[in-house]
Write a protein that holds these residues in place. Sequence first.
Motif, PDB file in Angstrom:
ATOM      1  N   ALA B   2       5.457  11.130  -0.410  1.00 21.99           N
ATOM      2  CA  ALA B   2       4.727  11.918   0.578  1.00 21.99           C
ATOM      3  C   ALA B   2       3.219  11.717   0.429  1.00 21.99           C
ATOM      4  N   GLY B   3       2.794  11.391  -0.790  1.00 15.77           N
ATOM      5  CA  GLY B   3       1.365  11.210  -1.029  1.00 15.77           C
ATOM      6  C   GLY B   3       0.847   9.844  -0.642  1.00 15.77           C
ATOM      7  N   PHE B   4       1.703   8.985  -0.100  1.00 21.32           N
ATOM      8  CA  PHE B   4       1.291   7.619   0.241  1.00 21.32           C
ATOM      9  C   PHE B   4       0.339   7.633   1.427  1.00 21.32           C
ATOM     10  N   LYS B   5      -0.814   7.014   1.222  1.00 21.97           N
ATOM     11  CA  LYS B   5      -1.785   6.912   2.316  1.00 21.97           C
ATOM     12  C   LYS B   5      -2.053   5.437   2.569  1.00 21.97           C
ATOM     13  N   ASN B   7      -4.231   2.370   5.119  1.00 23.15           N
ATOM     14  CA  ASN B   7      -5.275   2.075   6.104  1.00 23.15           C
ATOM     15  C   ASN B   7      -4.959   0.731   6.767  1.00 23.15           C
ATOM     16  N   ILE B   8      -5.728   0.409   7.776  1.00 24.24           N
ATOM     17  CA  ILE B   8      -5.463  -0.792   8.575  1.00 24.24           C
ATOM     18  C   ILE B   8      -5.554  -2.071   7.726  1.00 24.24           C
ATOM     19  N   ASP B   9      -6.433  -2.063   6.721  1.00 22.84           N
ATOM     20  CA  ASP B   9      -6.573  -3.253   5.869  1.00 22.84           C
ATOM     21  C   ASP B   9      -5.294  -3.530   5.089  1.00 22.84           C
ATOM     22  N   GLN B  10      -4.628  -2.418   4.667  1.00 18.21           N
ATOM     23  CA  GLN B  10      -3.364  -2.601   3.925  1.00 18.21           C
ATOM     24  C   GLN B  10      -2.294  -3.226   4.813  1.00 18.21           C
ATOM     25  N   ILE B  11      -2.279  -2.799   6.080  1.00 17.42           N
ATOM     26  CA  ILE B  11      -1.291  -3.379   7.006  1.00 17.42           C
ATOM     27  C   ILE B  11      -1.590  -4.873   7.191  1.00 17.42           C
ATOM     28  N   ASP B  12      -2.868  -5.184   7.361  1.00 15.71           N
ATOM     29  CA  ASP B  12      -3.264  -6.605   7.485  1.00 15.71           C
ATOM     30  C   ASP B  12      -2.854  -7.385   6.236  1.00 15.71           C
ATOM     31  N   ASP B  13      -3.101  -6.759   5.074  1.00 19.69           N
ATOM     32  CA  ASP B  13      -2.756  -7.438   3.815  1.00 19.69           C
ATOM     33  C   ASP B  13      -1.243  -7.672   3.721  1.00 19.69           C
ATOM     34  N   PHE B  14      -0.477  -6.670   4.153  1.00 15.60           N
ATOM     35  CA  PHE B  14       0.980  -6.804   4.123  1.00 15.60           C
ATOM     36  C   PHE B  14       1.421  -7.946   5.054  1.00 15.60           C
ATOM     37  N   LEU B  15       0.867  -7.965   6.262  1.00 10.55           N
ATOM     38  CA  LEU B  15       1.262  -8.996   7.246  1.00 10.55           C
ATOM     39  C   LEU B  15       0.834 -10.396   6.809  1.00 10.55           C
ATOM     40  N   ASN B  16      -0.240 -10.453   6.046  1.00 10.20           N
ATOM     41  CA  ASN B  16      -0.702 -11.759   5.559  1.00 10.20           C
ATOM     42  C   ASN B  16      -0.209 -12.078   4.153  1.00 10.20           C
ATOM     43  N   LYS B  20       0.782  -7.108  -3.278  1.00 13.37           N
ATOM     44  CA  LYS B  20       1.617  -7.508  -4.429  1.00 13.37           C
ATOM     45  C   LYS B  20       2.066  -6.283  -5.237  1.00 13.37           C
ATOM     46  N   GLY B  21       3.055  -6.506  -6.082  1.00 15.13           N
ATOM     47  CA  GLY B  21       3.476  -5.520  -7.097  1.00 15.13           C
ATOM     48  C   GLY B  21       3.843  -4.157  -6.547  1.00 15.13           C
ATOM     49  N   GLU B  22       3.337  -3.133  -7.243  1.00 13.99           N
ATOM     50  CA  GLU B  22       3.698  -1.748  -6.907  1.00 13.99           C
ATOM     51  C   GLU B  22       3.186  -1.355  -5.518  1.00 13.99           C
ATOM     52  N   GLU B  23       2.044  -1.901  -5.166  1.00 16.18           N
ATOM     53  CA  GLU B  23       1.467  -1.577  -3.867  1.00 16.18           C
ATOM     54  C   GLU B  23       2.413  -2.029  -2.746  1.00 16.18           C
ATOM     55  N   LEU B  24       3.011  -3.207  -2.952  1.00 18.12           N
ATOM     56  CA  LEU B  24       3.934  -3.765  -1.957  1.00 18.12           C
ATOM     57  C   LEU B  24       5.215  -2.923  -1.892  1.00 18.12           C
ATOM     58  N   ALA B  26       5.580   0.259  -2.694  1.00 16.17           N
ATOM     59  CA  ALA B  26       5.272   1.553  -2.070  1.00 16.17           C
ATOM     60  C   ALA B  26       5.159   1.398  -0.553  1.00 16.17           C
ATOM     61  N   PHE B  27       4.542   0.295  -0.138  1.00 16.91           N
ATOM     62  CA  PHE B  27       4.343   0.043   1.298  1.00 16.91           C
ATOM     63  C   PHE B  27       5.694  -0.104   2.005  1.00 16.91           C
ATOM     64  N   LYS B  28       6.557  -0.923   1.407  1.00 17.15           N
ATOM     65  CA  LYS B  28       7.871  -1.180   2.017  1.00 17.15           C
ATOM     66  C   LYS B  28       8.725   0.089   2.062  1.00 17.15           C
ATOM     67  N   SER B  29       8.657   0.865   0.986  1.00 14.92           N
ATOM     68  CA  SER B  29       9.440   2.105   0.924  1.00 14.92           C
ATOM     69  C   SER B  29       8.985   3.056   2.018  1.00 14.92           C
ATOM     70  N   TYR B  30       7.669   3.149   2.196  1.00 13.44           N
ATOM     71  CA  TYR B  30       7.132   4.059   3.199  1.00 13.44           C
ATOM     72  C   TYR B  30       7.561   3.613   4.612  1.00 13.44           C
ATOM     73  N   MET B  31       7.634   2.311   4.805  1.00  8.07           N
ATOM     74  CA  MET B  31       8.087   1.785   6.093  1.00  8.07           C
ATOM     75  C   MET B  31       9.528   2.194   6.380  1.00  8.07           C
ATOM     76  N   GLN B  32      10.325   2.216   5.305  1.00  3.98           N
ATOM     77  CA  GLN B  32      11.757   2.552   5.480  1.00  3.98           C
ATOM     78  C   GLN B  32      11.973   4.012   5.832  1.00  3.98           C
ATOM     79  N   ILE B  33      11.150   4.870   5.237  1.00 10.40           N
ATOM     80  CA  ILE B  33      11.390   6.303   5.469  1.00 10.40           C
ATOM     81  C   ILE B  33      10.571   6.858   6.635  1.00 10.40           C
ATOM     82  N   GLU B  34       9.530   6.178   7.013  1.00 10.01           N
ATOM     83  CA  GLU B  34       8.661   6.700   8.080  1.00 10.01           C
ATOM     84  C   GLU B  34       8.705   5.780   9.289  1.00 10.01           C
TER      85      GLU B  34
END
Lengths: 193, 245
Positions: B2-5, B7-16, B20-24, B26-34
Amino acid sequence: MTVSISGDKELFELLRKGDEDSLVKVYQLFKGNYISWGQKNFLLSAEECEDIFQDAIIAFNDNIRTKRLTELNCSLKTYIFSIAKNLTIKRLNNNSREELKDEYFDAPIDPREIVDQMIILSEKQQKIMSLLKFLKEPCYSILKLYYYKSYSMEIIARELNYKNEKVVKSQKVRCMNELKKLVKDRFSKGDLG
Amino acid sequence: MAGFKYNIDQIDDFLNERLKGEELIAFKSYMQIEEAFRKEVELQKDLLVGLNEHFNKELKKKLINSDKSIANTPTKKVIPPYIQYGFAASVVVFLAFGYFFLFKSIDNTALYNEFYKPYPNIVNPQVRGEENLQADILQYYEIADYNTAIILLEKALEKKEAPLAFRFYYGLSLMEIGKTEQAIIVLNQVTESKDIKFNDPAEWYLGLIYLRRNDLIKAKDIFETIANSNSSYEKRAGELLEQLN
């Protein structure tokens, strides 16, 4: 004529910096040779060869700007011709993977990968693409420099006379929001998934 | 989660593929639940694909336009009757004197071929070795790859401190590929500098360009100036003038 790789590297550096005028010059420099080759080996018309070679130049540029190609291990001509050759074969027959031997076509990097990476746009992406022409300045330039040319915020600030990179960064976010609004205004929610 | 925040740069980083690592994770998990977030990422992906393809299309237009500007097709115009009559009259004049001009032109071409030799690269590789860029650019002139030399010299000449040698070899390269109008402008700029090393050859090649273009008034004018000076081309200009007259 064989040109030295060290000389090509100067030209390659300009291309890496996103200099489109140099890219146009490279296109004009090698186009004639490719047309002769395409006409001779595939009985293509000059117009067809020209079209394929333009796509090859764009694929080559894509590879540079996305940093898939960061170092040139052969001459520019060899590399671009290898892409053009594979594009030609792909266009003539999507299932064909025949190899042609030619003095220009021995690139150590396999440009076939580049061709395979070429995108087929979804309907939604095509609609978005057609909307870009409605985007006004400075957003058009900022998004082009940041997303297409992969320029850093610092360089964009210098190119477009902004006070500093933070100002550009905020402006870029506003521009993306403007583009999203443009897209959302034009298409129904269903269209956008 | 729930505390995952984001920004647009993170989305760009994910698409490009830069996350990496834990950040990736957390990002993927948040996509699955939200669901809303997943749609936001998908929209951003479509926007980036659309942007790139739009600018690729723009680039393709630029390539096509470069072909059009080179082709420089003249537009068809309606010719007034008096010009048509004038043309007919000029045909008669041509038939009367055609042979004379034709053979004179052939003579000039022969004269040009007799006196023309590509100018060597006089910038010594050891001397110019201090700057690799210069060495590389003039290397193209040396191997007679004038088109590439022109591209690189044009870029180099955008800088104010570009050496005069660059302008000189730029003019000669243009001459070599038959862009004589541009070559004349550039070589005239070289002669204006009055640099001893490049002034004499620049004048000589200007004369040869005019000879090649059958502009005999300007060619003779230049060769007479050279023949009456202390130029290193004095003797050659005199010989050429003798044959030209």
